[in-house]
Design a protein around this motif. Structure first.
Motif, PDB file in Angstrom:
ATOM      1  N   GLN A  50       0.843  -1.190   0.000  1.00 43.29           N
ATOM      2  CA  GLN A  50       0.000   0.000   0.000  1.00 43.29           C
ATOM      3  C   GLN A  50       0.880   1.243   0.000  1.00 43.29           C
ATOM      4  OE1 GLN A  50      -2.127   1.296   3.595  1.00 43.29           O
ATOM      5  NE2 GLN A  50      -3.966   1.351   2.320  1.00 43.29           N
ATOM      6  N   TYR A  51       0.493   2.210  -0.832  1.00 41.24           N
ATOM      7  CA  TYR A  51       1.179   3.497  -0.922  1.00 41.24           C
ATOM      8  C   TYR A  51       0.189   4.593  -0.549  1.00 41.24           C
ATOM      9  CZ  TYR A  51       4.279   0.751  -3.926  1.00 41.24           C
ATOM     10  OH  TYR A  51       5.116  -0.211  -4.426  1.00 41.24           O
ATOM     11  N   VAL A  55       4.170   7.162  -1.315  1.00 44.43           N
ATOM     12  CA  VAL A  55       5.129   6.659  -0.331  1.00 44.43           C
ATOM     13  C   VAL A  55       4.642   5.296   0.169  1.00 44.43           C
ATOM     14  CG1 VAL A  55       6.212   7.058   1.917  1.00 44.43           C
ATOM     15  CG2 VAL A  55       5.745   8.997   0.377  1.00 44.43           C
ATOM     16  N   GLU A  56       5.513   4.288   0.076  1.00 41.97           N
ATOM     17  CA  GLU A  56       5.145   2.954   0.529  1.00 41.97           C
ATOM     18  C   GLU A  56       4.911   2.947   2.034  1.00 41.97           C
ATOM     19  OE1 GLU A  56       7.603  -0.994   1.002  1.00 41.97           O
ATOM     20  OE2 GLU A  56       7.183  -0.635  -1.128  1.00 41.97           O
ATOM     21  N   LYS A  57       3.734   2.459   2.438  1.00 36.50           N
ATOM     22  CA  LYS A  57       3.361   2.412   3.854  1.00 36.50           C
ATOM     23  C   LYS A  57       3.318   0.985   4.389  1.00 36.50           C
ATOM     24  CE  LYS A  57       2.722   6.804   4.429  1.00 36.50           C
ATOM     25  NZ  LYS A  57       3.534   7.591   5.342  1.00 36.50           N
ATOM     26  N   ASP A  59       4.059  -3.238   3.228  1.00 31.86           N
ATOM     27  CA  ASP A  59       4.536  -4.256   2.287  1.00 31.86           C
ATOM     28  C   ASP A  59       4.602  -5.555   3.066  1.00 31.86           C
ATOM     29  OD1 ASP A  59       5.730  -5.897   0.430  1.00 31.86           O
ATOM     30  OD2 ASP A  59       7.419  -4.566   0.026  1.00 31.86           O
ATOM     31  N   TYR A 179      -4.344   6.881  -2.258  1.00 33.67           N
ATOM     32  CA  TYR A 179      -3.849   5.562  -1.895  1.00 33.67           C
ATOM     33  C   TYR A 179      -3.797   4.673  -3.124  1.00 33.67           C
ATOM     34  CZ  TYR A 179      -4.265   6.394   3.114  1.00 33.67           C
ATOM     35  OH  TYR A 179      -4.100   6.874   4.378  1.00 33.67           O
TER      36      TYR A 179
END
Length: 189
Positions: A50-51, A55-57, A59, A179
């Motif tokens: 999820q980004y 920005v990757e939040k 994984d 998102y």
């Protein structure tokens, strides 16, 4: 926590109003894909990313367990249904634990040459990640679908791998974020 699950489900339900269409596949879809896909598939693993605003939040990899189950059923008539549930462990009583979260979806699917399309998001182990929060001051967030797509990565008589991407905006009060979630689903028959 229950509101978080409801909110997450609302995100995917809202995305379901937009048809998922593939813009290409990783491998060619077999000529007999329509026949191969029919049946019940059990989710073994899901890779979830999820980004938020690029920005990757999150994984993570989620695996099937006795408490975390999901499946999808493709029918001959072009319809499908998917469901998932997560239950806490057995608390020592005969009920087998409490179902903490569940999800289901249904709709239609189709093949147009090598392009696969599906009308609603798929229920999986993850329902949107844990980074969604309610707005301050009790404001109700507005979730607006932007795009979604699904691709068949692999399809054989015993394996089905799908890649799905959902993009939506999440607005609470005057704060808006975009998102993007990516899900790789690994099924067996």
């Amino acid at each position: 926590m229950r509101n978080l699950y409801r909110l997450s489900f609302a995100v995917f339900a809202a995305c379901g109003f937009m048809a998922c269409k593939s813009s290409g596949n990783y491998l060619p879809v077999p000529n007999n894909a329509q026949n191969l896909i029919v049946g019940r598939w059990t989710l073994q693993k899901q890779e979830f990313v999820q980004y938020a605003d690029g920005v990757e939040k999150v994984d993570t990899v989620l695996n099937a367990t006795q408490f975390s189950l999901a499946s999808i059923q493709f029918n001959n008539d072009g319809t499908f249904s998917s469901s998932s549930m997560y239950a806490s462990g057995n608390s020592g009583n005969l009920s087998g634990g409490v179902i903490n979260a569940s999800d289901d979806s249904h709709g239609t699917y189709a093949f147009a040459g090598s392009v696969f399309s599906i009308s609603a998001p798929i229920a999986g182990f993850s329902m949107g990640g844990n980074s969604l929060v309610f707005g301050s001051g009790g404001s109700v967030p507005v979730i607006t679908p932007v795009s979604n797509s699904i691709k068949i990565v692999q399809l054989t008589s015993s394996k089905l791998n799908l890649h799905a991407e959902y993009v939506y905006t999440y607005t609470a009060g005057s704060v808006s974020q975009t998102y993007k979630t990516e899900n790789d689903y690994y099924y067996t028959k």
